[in-house]
Design a protein around this motif. Structure first.
Motif, short mmCIF file in Angstrom:
data_model
loop_
_atom_site.label_atom_id
_atom_site.label_comp_id
_atom_site.label_asym_id
_atom_site.label_seq_id
_atom_site.Cartn_x
_atom_site.Cartn_y
_atom_site.Cartn_z
N HIS A 149 0.82 -1.21 0.00
CA HIS A 149 0.00 0.00 0.00
C HIS A 149 0.85 1.26 0.00
CE1 HIS A 149 -2.35 3.19 2.12
NE2 HIS A 149 -3.27 2.81 1.27
N TRP A 150 1.86 1.31 0.90
CA TRP A 150 2.64 2.56 0.96
C TRP A 150 3.61 2.67 -0.20
CZ3 TRP A 150 7.88 2.72 1.13
CH2 TRP A 150 8.61 1.75 1.79
N THR A 180 14.27 4.02 0.68
CA THR A 180 13.15 3.31 1.28
C THR A 180 13.68 2.24 2.22
OG1 THR A 180 13.08 1.74 -0.58
CG2 THR A 180 11.64 3.67 -0.71
N SER A 181 12.85 1.86 3.18
CA SER A 181 13.26 0.78 4.06
C SER A 181 12.06 0.23 4.82
CB SER A 181 14.31 1.24 5.08
OG SER A 181 14.76 0.15 5.88
N ASN A 182 12.02 -1.08 4.92
CA ASN A 182 11.12 -1.77 5.84
C ASN A 182 12.03 -2.50 6.82
OD1 ASN A 182 9.15 -3.21 7.19
ND2 ASN A 182 8.71 -4.59 5.49
N PRO A 183 12.57 -1.77 7.80
CA PRO A 183 13.56 -2.37 8.69
C PRO A 183 12.91 -3.25 9.75
CG PRO A 183 13.10 -0.15 9.41
CD PRO A 183 12.29 -0.37 8.15
N PRO A 184 13.68 -4.05 10.46
CA PRO A 184 13.12 -4.77 11.61
C PRO A 184 12.62 -3.76 12.64
CG PRO A 184 15.32 -5.58 11.03
CD PRO A 184 15.12 -4.31 10.28
N TYR A 185 11.37 -3.93 13.10
CA TYR A 185 10.85 -2.95 14.06
C TYR A 185 9.97 -3.56 15.16
CZ TYR A 185 6.79 -2.96 10.79
OH TYR A 185 5.75 -3.31 9.97
N ILE A 186 9.91 -4.88 15.24
CA ILE A 186 9.06 -5.51 16.24
C ILE A 186 9.80 -5.60 17.57
CG2 ILE A 186 7.81 -7.61 16.87
CD1 ILE A 186 7.36 -8.10 13.91
N PRO A 187 9.26 -5.02 18.66
CA PRO A 187 9.91 -5.15 19.97
C PRO A 187 9.76 -6.57 20.53
CG PRO A 187 7.86 -3.93 20.16
CD PRO A 187 8.07 -4.16 18.70
N PHE A 188 10.56 -6.87 21.51
CA PHE A 188 10.64 -8.25 22.01
C PHE A 188 9.29 -8.75 22.52
CE2 PHE A 188 11.87 -11.43 25.32
CZ PHE A 188 12.40 -12.36 24.46
N HIS A 189 8.55 -7.91 23.25
CA HIS A 189 7.29 -8.38 23.83
C HIS A 189 6.27 -8.71 22.75
CE1 HIS A 189 6.42 -4.05 23.34
NE2 HIS A 189 5.16 -4.40 23.27
N GLU A 190 6.33 -8.01 21.60
CA GLU A 190 5.43 -8.33 20.50
C GLU A 190 5.94 -9.54 19.71
OE1 GLU A 190 4.42 -5.08 17.97
OE2 GLU A 190 3.86 -3.76 19.63
N GLU A 226 9.05 2.24 6.70
CA GLU A 226 7.94 1.54 7.33
C GLU A 226 8.18 1.48 8.84
OE1 GLU A 226 5.70 -2.78 7.20
OE2 GLU A 226 6.25 -1.81 5.31
N ILE A 227 7.07 1.52 9.59
CA ILE A 227 7.15 1.55 11.05
C ILE A 227 6.10 0.62 11.64
CG2 ILE A 227 8.04 3.90 11.21
CD1 ILE A 227 5.11 4.80 11.72
N GLY A 228 6.28 0.31 12.93
CA GLY A 228 5.23 -0.38 13.66
C GLY A 228 4.09 0.57 13.98
N HIS A 229 2.94 0.02 14.32
CA HIS A 229 1.72 0.83 14.41
C HIS A 229 1.74 1.83 15.56
CE1 HIS A 229 -0.03 -1.53 17.82
NE2 HIS A 229 0.76 -2.47 17.32
N LYS A 275 -3.88 2.10 10.72
CA LYS A 275 -2.72 2.08 11.62
C LYS A 275 -1.56 2.85 11.01
CE LYS A 275 -3.83 -2.40 13.72
NZ LYS A 275 -3.33 -3.77 14.00
N GLN A 276 -0.81 3.54 11.87
CA GLN A 276 0.41 4.21 11.40
C GLN A 276 1.33 3.16 10.78
OE1 GLN A 276 2.16 6.23 14.74
NE2 GLN A 276 0.61 7.83 14.78
N ARG A 277 1.85 3.47 9.56
CA ARG A 277 2.64 2.45 8.88
C ARG A 277 3.91 2.97 8.23
NH1 ARG A 277 2.91 -1.86 10.75
NH2 ARG A 277 0.64 -1.94 10.87
#
Length: 278
Positions: free
Chosen positions: A76-77, A179-189, A239-242, A270-272
């Motif tokens: 989408h983005w 452009t980048s879709n980097p790793p962005y998921i925190p450990f708890h997620e 790209e970012i987490g929500h 959601k913020q993306r």
């Protein structure tokens, strides 16, 4: 147990019926066993890895474990970016995609923008990703050759690590678009991800740090703001987490190098993506 009943126990009746239809079609085309493919799905393997492709805009992107599967929100983005920025053959852009994975982002932009308007480079630390992105570039006619006389858009994949102080020596700046879709998921997620993700997709492409998942953004922005890395009026789309929009907006704003910063939502509200102009 009949195949449909097995899949229904995992997916529910409507999704099971759809997936079994796709699996049967793929098995027939690839001369594979339907039963073996269903067995793989019952072990939580993503359907995309089983079928071998994932639609991304009008492109069919080849996928296989452990390279990150392209997501609809990324599609989408990427399409929105293609409409917000307009390179031409007369004024072509150089594009850098950081953490390119399958190459889906730059390859879709190569497809959507006019022929001869973009020369794209995708970087990754994963050999699996580099190999797969090169296969996708070749399959869609964007592979960069030693000499290109034809007016067309091109892509090349390069091994480079954004966390390496010598990163810039590997990528030959300056660039007009990053452009980048980097790793962005925190450990708890990360701990709560579905088994189909956590067991099959590369954690290095997902896990963005133990606390807030933001470890890669300061490193990316530090590189972008080096003298000579971006051309005048350069464009950045990350790209970012929500829940990370305001934090990444702040990281960019604090540099004083960006005149325009906005947060794009995905189709689900959601913020993306953080979009910025130098």
């Amino acid at each position: 147990m009949p195949l449909l009943r097995r899949l229904t126990s995992l997916l529910g009746p409507s999704q099971a019926a759809r997936e079994l239809q796709w699996i049967k079609k793929h098995a027939l085309q690839a001369r594979l066993s339907v039963e073996d493919l269903v067995d793989r799905r019952m072990r939580d393997e993503p359907l995309q890895y089983i079928l071998g492709t994932q639609p991304f805009g009008p492109l069919d992107i080849r996928v296989r474990a452990p390279v990150l599967i392209p997501r609809p929100e990324t599609e989408h983005w990427t399409i929105k970016l293609s409409e917000a920025v307009s390179p031409t053959p007369a004024k072509p852009f150089r594009l850098l995609d950081i953490g390119t994975g399958t190459g889906c982002i730059p390859l879709l932009l190569c497809h959507l923008w006019p022929k001869g308007s973009v020369s794209a480079c995708g970087v990754d630390v994963s050999d699996d990703a580099l190999t797969l992105s090169r296969e996708n570039a070749k399959a869609h006619g964007f592979e960069r050759g030693p000499v290109d006389l034809e007016l067309r858009n091109t892509f090349q994949a390069v091994r480079a690590n954004i966390l390496d102080p010598a990163f810039t020596t590997s990528v030959d700046p300056p660039y007009d678009v990053v452009t980048s879709n980097p790793p962005y998921i925190p450990f708890h997620e990360y701990l709560d991800l579905p088994r189909s993700v956590s067991r099959f997709e590369d954690p290095k492409a997902l896990f963005g740090g133990p606390m807030d998942g933001l470890d890669f953004y300061p490193a990316i922005v530090k590189v972008l703001t080096q003298d000579g890395f971006m051309n005048r009026n350069g464009i950045v789309a990350l790209e970012i987490g929500h829940q990370q929009g305001e934090d990444v907006h702040k990281i960019l704003k604090q540099t004083g190098k960006f005149k325009e910063i906005s947060i794009w939502n995905d189709p689900w509200g959601k913020q993306r993506t953080v979009f910025a102009k130098m």
